[in-house]
Design an enzyme around this catalytic site. Structure first.
Site, PDB file in Angstrom:
ATOM      1  CB  SER A  48      -1.150   0.015   1.293  1.00 17.55           C
ATOM      2  OG  SER A  48      -0.273   0.186   2.607  1.00 17.55           O
ATOM      3  CE  LYS A  85      -2.255   1.790   4.895  1.00 17.35           C
ATOM      4  NZ  LYS A  85      -1.597   1.038   5.109  1.00 17.35           N
TER       5      LYS A  85
END
Lengths: 127, 421
Positions: A48, A85
């Protein structure tokens, strides 16, 4: 005269001018691990963050003590799981931004079990 | 007045596991002893369920299921590394420290001004929590015994923020009036029972006894504790560890051993480990004991406890020499027909490397052997334990069974954290 003999002569004849500079070889630990007490290593699993250059199998050097700043690459603990993230502080809530068009940002607020576990200081990639 | 701090890691083994499993915050957690036998660490939630220290796991199986208690085998490599991190921070923060156990250290704070002590304790506590992830309790008092009590106070009162300064007489007396006499550091089980039989339940009751009575009932040791409670330091600060008197390596086996070959491998491994420890401490041993014992909980089976102690002509730290001797000792005490549950090797009468007396009868070339040992230690240090070992040696880990171990997050590249991305 063979090369071996030449070397031997140099060793016998002069004290090495480098002798006073021993023990100063570059040490990656010193460069990458500023605070050993709070530094942890982790392995990346997933894609991701691929557009930020973070790929599957890469190694993260994490500082657990660093205060997360807006936009930092953070190891977050969200609802029972670790995830990596970009951390966006929005005041009342936070956005955890992926770097891959196939993934959506994660919104976390007071209803989530959420903590920034540590901040990524270095990324080690095998080429 | 000088001050001493005690930093105690809260439920240390459990806290280590929780650093890598934040989801276990608030859930009861226990950690088991070496062979998954007994409970050796409990989270506050597990304590609240009435689980006592040392309880065998099988006695609380029901509780574990009903309350969804998380159970871990002990992961000493992880705990050792996390302890090192905490101690490193303490060393940076305090002028000098005395490491007391894997999760406790005394801090020498003599040079620090009184008004800085309380914020110092709180900040240090917060720093360790932030950097390593381990919650600690730091008590500061004029004596070690009082510092221990002050650190326990932090655990009872989260409002203290992990740091507690206790020195005013009225504060000390108030705290002692609620502190169980048996929990005072230095009051053993026997003295505790004796005091309770006299109707003394609290630390204050002991504190209020006349000095002469304490001396006649509990001798010098009891008097020392009593004086420490009154703020008079009697237990010195030791930043240098006292000389080692023994080195012992022993293990309980997951599966009982019945043959000499199995025990040989175990004894040889333990001996290698003992020798390595001696070399690291720059010590030689004059005396070595090898012992084997059967499972004392299996009363239905024949029991045996055997130990063989021998002397070395010349004090030694040599793996080869010690292993030969240990194998011979084992042969003298081993008896077929018994199931051995535990074995160990212990060396005593240790002498520093400098002070060894040579013997004319010595048959070992000590110079050469010590070079060989240096080479082996170096390889094992740089390339990992057990890279070079005697053919008879096994690995320490094979003798214990741990089935619910977490990863060695900080000491093995193959087991570092995984982050889903």
């Amino acid at each position: 005269m063979s090369k071996d003999v030449e070397l031997a002569e140099v060793h016998a004849g002069f004290p090495s001018p480098a002798e006073d500079f021993m023990n100063v070889a570059l040490d990656l630990n010193k460069e990458l691990v500023r605070n050993p007490s709070s530094t942890f290593f982790a392995r990346v699993k997933g894609v991701s963050m691929i557009d930020d250059g973070v790929g599957d199998g890469d190694m993260l050097i994490i500082d657990k003590s660093a205060e997360p700043w807006d936009g930092c690459l953070a190891v977050c603990f969200v609802d029972g799981e670790f995830t990596l993230k970009r951390y966006r502080n929005k005041g009342d809530y936070a956005l955890l931004m992926p770097a891959n068009k196939a993934f959506k940002p994660i919104r976390v607020d007071a209803d989530n079990q959420f903590a920034v576990w540590g901040v990524v200081k270095y990324l080690i990639k095998k080429m | 007045m000088g001050f001493i701090g005690l930093c105690d890691c809260n439920n240390f083994f459990v806290s280590c596991e929780r650093v890598f499993r934040p989801d276990l915050e608030g859930r009861p957690v226990v950690v088991l002893s070496n062979n998954d036998g007994c409970i050796v660490a409990r989270s506050n939630e597990a304590k609240a369920l009435g689980i006592k220290m040392g309880t065998p796991l099988y006695q609380v199986r029901d509780l574990v299921r009903r309350h969804d208690i998380a159970v871990f085998s002990s992961n000493y490599q992880l705990y050792g590394d996390m302890s090192q991190r905490v101690m490193d921070i303490l060393r940076q923060a305090a002028p000098s420290i005395e490491v007391y156990s894997i999760d406790e250290a005394f801090l020498n704070l003599d040079e620090m001004p009184l008004e800085t002590l309380e914020p110092f304790a709180r900040n240090l506590s917060a720093r360790i929590r932030r950097e390593v992830g381990i919650p600690v309790s730091i008590g500061i008092s004029p004596t070690k015994t009082l510092a221990k009590i002050a650190s326990k106070l932090c655990k009872q009162y989260p409002k203290l923020g992990g740091g507690c300064l206790m020195y005013r007489v009225q504060d000390v007396e108030k705290v002692l009036s609620r502190f169980p006499v048996g929990s005072i550091w230095g009051i053993g089980r026997r003295s505790g029972a004796k005091l309770q039989a006299m109707g003394i339940d609290t630390a204050l009751g002991f504190y209020n006894l006349p000095q002469a009575a304490v001396y006649s009932m509990f001798t010098v040791t009891g008097l020392r504790t009593w004086k420490e409670l009154h703020g008079e330091p009697c237990i010195g600060f030791e930043d240098v560890q006292p000389d080692r008197q023994t080195v012992c390596i022993s293990r309980s086996f997951a599966r009982e051993m019945t043959t000499i070959e199995e025990l040989d491998a175990a004894i040889s491994t333990f001996t290698g480990k003992v020798a390595e420890k001696l070399r690291r401490a720059h010590l030689y041993a004059l005396q070595m004991s090898v012992f084997i014992l059967t499972n004392r909980f299996r009363e239905d089976r024949p029991q045996s406890y055997q130990m063989k102690t021998t002397l070395f002509e010349v004090a030694t730290d040599d793996t080869l020499e010690m292993s030969e001797r240990a194998a011979r000792s084992l042969r003298e005490i081993f008896r077929p027909g018994f199931a051995y549950k535990k074995a160990g090797v212990m060396v005593t009468r240790l002498v520093p490397r400098g002070g060894v007396q040579a013997s004319f009868l010595d048959t070992v070339d000590r110079g050469k052997r010590s070079q060989l040992m240096d080479v082996i230690d170096n390889i094992n240090r740089t390339s990992g334990n057990y890279t070079v070992r005697l053919a008879s040696q096994g690995e320490m880990d094979q003798f214990s069974s741990r089935t619910m171990t977490s990863r060695r997050f900080t000491t093995s590249w193959d087991e570092i954290m995984e982050v889903k991305v």
